[in-house]
Design a protein around this motif. Sequence first.
Motif, PDB file in Angstrom:
ATOM      1  N   LEU A 294      31.774  40.811  53.198  1.00 60.18           N
ATOM      2  CA  LEU A 294      32.226  40.305  51.899  1.00 60.18           C
ATOM      3  C   LEU A 294      31.328  40.750  50.737  1.00 60.18           C
ATOM      4  CD1 LEU A 294      33.727  36.730  52.293  1.00 60.18           C
ATOM      5  CD2 LEU A 294      34.867  38.929  52.013  1.00 60.18           C
ATOM      6  N   PRO A 295      29.998  40.525  50.834  1.00 61.38           N
ATOM      7  CA  PRO A 295      29.183  40.931  49.690  1.00 61.38           C
ATOM      8  C   PRO A 295      29.274  42.427  49.394  1.00 61.38           C
ATOM      9  CG  PRO A 295      27.822  39.885  51.392  1.00 61.38           C
ATOM     10  CD  PRO A 295      29.217  39.843  51.878  1.00 61.38           C
TER      11      PRO A 295
ATOM     12  N   ILE B 299      39.392  33.000  49.892  1.00 57.54           N
ATOM     13  CA  ILE B 299      40.410  33.540  50.793  1.00 57.54           C
ATOM     14  C   ILE B 299      39.882  33.635  52.223  1.00 57.54           C
ATOM     15  CG2 ILE B 299      41.867  35.529  51.318  1.00 57.54           C
ATOM     16  CD1 ILE B 299      41.963  36.114  48.342  1.00 57.54           C
ATOM     17  N   PHE B 300      38.732  34.317  52.386  1.00 55.72           N
ATOM     18  CA  PHE B 300      38.319  34.674  53.743  1.00 55.72           C
ATOM     19  C   PHE B 300      37.486  33.599  54.422  1.00 55.72           C
ATOM     20  CE2 PHE B 300      39.213  38.716  51.708  1.00 55.72           C
ATOM     21  CZ  PHE B 300      40.061  39.283  52.639  1.00 55.72           C
ATOM     22  N   SER B 301      36.787  32.768  53.657  1.00 54.15           N
ATOM     23  CA  SER B 301      35.927  31.781  54.296  1.00 54.15           C
ATOM     24  C   SER B 301      36.566  30.393  54.304  1.00 54.15           C
ATOM     25  CB  SER B 301      34.580  31.696  53.578  1.00 54.15           C
ATOM     26  OG  SER B 301      34.128  32.964  53.258  1.00 54.15           O
ATOM     27  N   VAL B 302      37.259  30.050  53.211  1.00 55.43           N
ATOM     28  CA  VAL B 302      37.807  28.712  53.126  1.00 55.43           C
ATOM     29  C   VAL B 302      39.190  28.637  53.761  1.00 55.43           C
ATOM     30  CG1 VAL B 302      38.408  26.817  51.581  1.00 55.43           C
ATOM     31  CG2 VAL B 302      36.444  28.295  51.071  1.00 55.43           C
TER      32      VAL B 302
ATOM     33  N   PHE C 262      33.174  36.402  39.993  1.00 50.83           N
ATOM     34  CA  PHE C 262      34.554  35.947  40.083  1.00 50.83           C
ATOM     35  C   PHE C 262      35.221  36.530  41.326  1.00 50.83           C
ATOM     36  CE2 PHE C 262      39.076  36.496  39.025  1.00 50.83           C
ATOM     37  CZ  PHE C 262      39.422  35.176  38.817  1.00 50.83           C
ATOM     38  N   LEU C 263      35.091  37.851  41.468  1.00 53.70           N
ATOM     39  CA  LEU C 263      35.677  38.522  42.624  1.00 53.70           C
ATOM     40  C   LEU C 263      35.074  37.951  43.910  1.00 53.70           C
ATOM     41  CD1 LEU C 263      37.569  40.877  43.448  1.00 53.70           C
ATOM     42  CD2 LEU C 263      35.537  42.301  43.548  1.00 53.70           C
ATOM     43  N   GLY C 264      33.752  37.748  43.900  1.00 53.17           N
ATOM     44  CA  GLY C 264      33.066  37.218  45.069  1.00 53.17           C
ATOM     45  C   GLY C 264      33.615  35.850  45.447  1.00 53.17           C
TER      46      GLY C 264
ATOM     47  N   ILE D 267      33.666  47.172  45.274  1.00 54.54           N
ATOM     48  CA  ILE D 267      34.894  47.228  44.462  1.00 54.54           C
ATOM     49  C   ILE D 267      34.547  47.322  42.979  1.00 54.54           C
ATOM     50  CG2 ILE D 267      36.811  45.788  43.659  1.00 54.54           C
ATOM     51  CD1 ILE D 267      37.373  45.068  46.510  1.00 54.54           C
ATOM     52  N   ILE D 268      33.471  46.630  42.591  1.00 54.38           N
ATOM     53  CA  ILE D 268      33.086  46.671  41.182  1.00 54.38           C
ATOM     54  C   ILE D 268      32.748  48.110  40.770  1.00 54.38           C
ATOM     55  CG2 ILE D 268      31.359  45.859  39.519  1.00 54.38           C
ATOM     56  CD1 ILE D 268      33.351  43.725  40.461  1.00 54.38           C
ATOM     57  N   LEU D 269      32.098  48.836  41.676  1.00 62.74           N
ATOM     58  CA  LEU D 269      31.684  50.209  41.347  1.00 62.74           C
ATOM     59  C   LEU D 269      32.796  51.222  41.588  1.00 62.74           C
ATOM     60  CD1 LEU D 269      28.230  50.075  43.100  1.00 62.74           C
ATOM     61  CD2 LEU D 269      28.618  50.111  40.647  1.00 62.74           C
TER      62      LEU D 269
END
Lengths: 336, 325, 340
Positions: free
Chosen positions: A206-207, A156-159, A148-150, A213-215
């Motif tokens: 991004l990845p 946001i950043f690519s589209v 979801f976060l990805g 952020i998850i960790l």
Amino acid sequence: MSLKSYVTSRVLLTIPMVFLLLTLVFVIIRVMPGDPALLHFERHVSPEVLAEFRRRLGLDLPIWQQYINYIAGLFRGDFGISMQDYSPIIQHLHARFPATLELSIYSGLFAVVFGVILGVISARKYDTTTDHSIRLLAIVTYAIPVFFLGMIFQIIFSVWLRILPSGLRFDPHYTPPPTITGLYTIDSLLTGNIWAFGISIRYLLLPSVTLGIILLGIFIRLTRTNMLETQQSDFVMSAKARGLSSFSITYRYSLKNAFLPILTMIGIQVAILLAGAVLTETTFSWPGLGTYLVDRIYHRDYTAIQGTVVFFAIMVAVVTLAVDILYAYFDPRIRL
Amino acid sequence: MIEVKNLVKYFPVQKGFMDALFTREKDFVKAVDDVSFKIEKGEIFGLAGESGSGKTTVGRLCVRLTPATSGEIIFEGQDITKIKGKQLRLLKRRLQITFQDPTSSLNPRMTIGNAIADALRLQNIGTRTEQRKQTEDALERVGLSPASAFYDRYPHQLSGGQRQRVIFARAFILRPAFVVTDEPVAMVDVSIRAQILNLMRDLQKELDLTYLYITHDLATARHICDRIGIMYLGKFFEIADSRAIYENALHPYTVGLMSAIPVPDPKAEKSEAIPTGEIPSPINPPPGCRFHPRCPRAFERCPKEEPELLLVEKNHWVACHLYSD
Amino acid sequence: MTNLLQIENLSVEYKTRRGIARAVDNVFLNLEENKTLGLAGESGCGKSTLGLSIMRLVPHPGRINEGKILFNLDESLIFEGGSVEKGQIDLMQLDDNQMRAIRGRKLAYIFQDPMTSLNPLIRIGDHFTEIIQAHEEDVKKDEAINRGEEILETLGILPERITDYPHQFSGGMRQRVMIGLGIALRPRLLIADEPTTALDVIVEAQILDELATLKKQFNLSMLLITHNLGVLAQTADDIAIMYTGRVMEIAKTESLFEDPKHPYTQCLLKAVPDVRKPDKTLAWIAGAPPDLIDPIPGCMFRPRCEFAMEICATQPPPLEKLDTGQRVACYLYTKGVSKK
């Protein structure tokens, strides 16, 4: 007990543990319902093709013989062959591992560095708005699903902004840097190719931030709690009473003593990191072990799944071992 | 009442996996190293010593909280070190122990009434109403009255002294015959210590109890104990009537211990030499008499030969070569 | 004699969920140079909070509300980013940096539990380097270690053990290290909060002896906080008795033990066992101290006091000096109060 004998005994204890893991993976793959060979083909094939297929993969042998071959193979670095094209799985692992390692390193670094910094700030500003906001951030990031976060980041950043690529590891119009370590960021620097370094960072951003952020939440909370605990400890009180500066108390006392539990957590998080990597890689089409594993699952390539999972298991065991040894090195109380 | 014969308790020392693999020899903490003593019915026997003397371990062994390494503990005619199963559960009603810290001995989320009644429930004694009745009686008996007002309170709503009373109520509700009390007043303020000690005396008379009173505080022990045993590194050094311990201590260690106690009298003479050093590790106690490296009166025999606990005066046992012949 | 430390009208409050607890209430105290002042009282009486207030280290959620802590500084201190002038200063008026320069250098504090007061991950030697370099920035590490070794030797610890970690030391030795760190910079005032309570009685006696020797050797003044009146009888010049955050009585040690004035002091002394007087009957004080969050008007000891009068329920009695020299906060000694 000396550090040396601690390390030896810890290494010796790892052997049965890894052995157990390997056996477990083997058993789980075998007890899954259905015949792997039939499931792999999905549609009807002639009995001759099937028999040949089973023979080449060793699936026609009795289970105990398969097990012995499997273990013996692993000792030689042989992870079996793929059902797809009979290619050795180790080749795929070797080709894909650097991508996963690079992603894990950067996201792990992101999580630890920002987690510790935010945790320290949160503890120093205990019970203020800053503290509450950081704690909220920790809970949110912990609860949010990776894909979801990805996807949010991709949108946001690519589209919308079109400043970062939405997937892959390197710009398909250029050749990636020559393989030295397999990590593009390192290899590009080693060959002095700043251009390639820039590209690889752009693709990594991004990845690795997503997975980082998850960790992050866990490290924020862990740092904060341990900092607060050491801050209230008697030895910090007496350090204050000796007139030590608050800087040296924060870093030499609170943080140093909070570091040990953080180190332990890093060891535990490696498993979660790898699991998260699988999802992150899929979201960002990152050509690592995660996408490989998912791809093999789609193709019901049982031998490849087994090989990849075993590889993950060994990785986790090795990192846990390394963390335990580091812990012993840093904590004088273990070296009695 | 209770007779301890050659009681031994060794705790194995945790060692590394490698050391355990390659060496046969094991190290032991010799917490209790061959002690024998008797406690008469209705007596309060004090067990005094510094930390590491093994006094707490003796107490735990006497109520079967830890199994003994070897030796016998004869209670009501049978050796309790060998009892198992249902018999052991019944035995545990007769033997009770209270611990030093009343706060950590009580579950903070349980009302004190429930904490006490729990002892009855675990042993399946009586119906719910009977349990309640007995608990209230027990609360009244330890001076928490009216019991109904205390029954539903939580430990944090009580003062330290009151919590200690709850601990007693819980220990005594099963009608034990023998109670080990481990430092019951160590965490209690001086101003109410005597009150707690008196309560213990009263309960003893009412319920016909025998106590093993474990303490590091010899100044207070005098006010409750009939006899006192002094322990050091797992051994008894001296056992005598309380009065004799205070007025006629024989073992140099007992003398040192007494002289070290701060006297609440500014005009008191400075005490004679206080023993030097600290109590050594019970893993490798000194050879011969365990006190000899710190003893001001040690002579050539002390490091060579371990003194036996001998009767040197009426009811006065000492383990010291000064009194050997 | 000059006063090294003079506490005026000090109050400390803890904000808890249930309300505000006044742990130190309007306290006045004096400590003369080279003397030992004993601060005695039972758990919860505020003696430790008072000690920590002098260091301005009252832990959260405690706060010093009002009062002065006047300290006679024997030399001006100059440090990076500031200075403190010598003379009588009010510690309450110093900023954080000034206070830090005084802590450890002029005021030393020894905590109760030696097992937890040293950082388990730092060698004994580094503990010494830290405190020395925190106050004397130009001292090299080698020199700091040398000074640490000398101090350990004074305290009867082999100097080569300076490279050990805290867990390699026994309780008594750790407390000696704590004392060593305390005196490393030759402070003027040593505050010891229950320094021997966690130790066995023989080690306690040894440490009290050593403290007395050090006090002479370094011209120290001492504030000894303890619940053990026996310890104070042997070491203190004066004793202040605290109860529910208030000072009940201050007197010379001899007169406090011989002729205690305040009913609370009298009761306390009757409850203290004396190993030299085995036949003494121990008394006790019925009841418990009132809740600090819900204080009672007047004298806080009133509900447990056998001499309580009507006036005791009105205002807290002020601490007044008697002709015999003691200071007592009790209406029994106030002139013009009818003793009914």
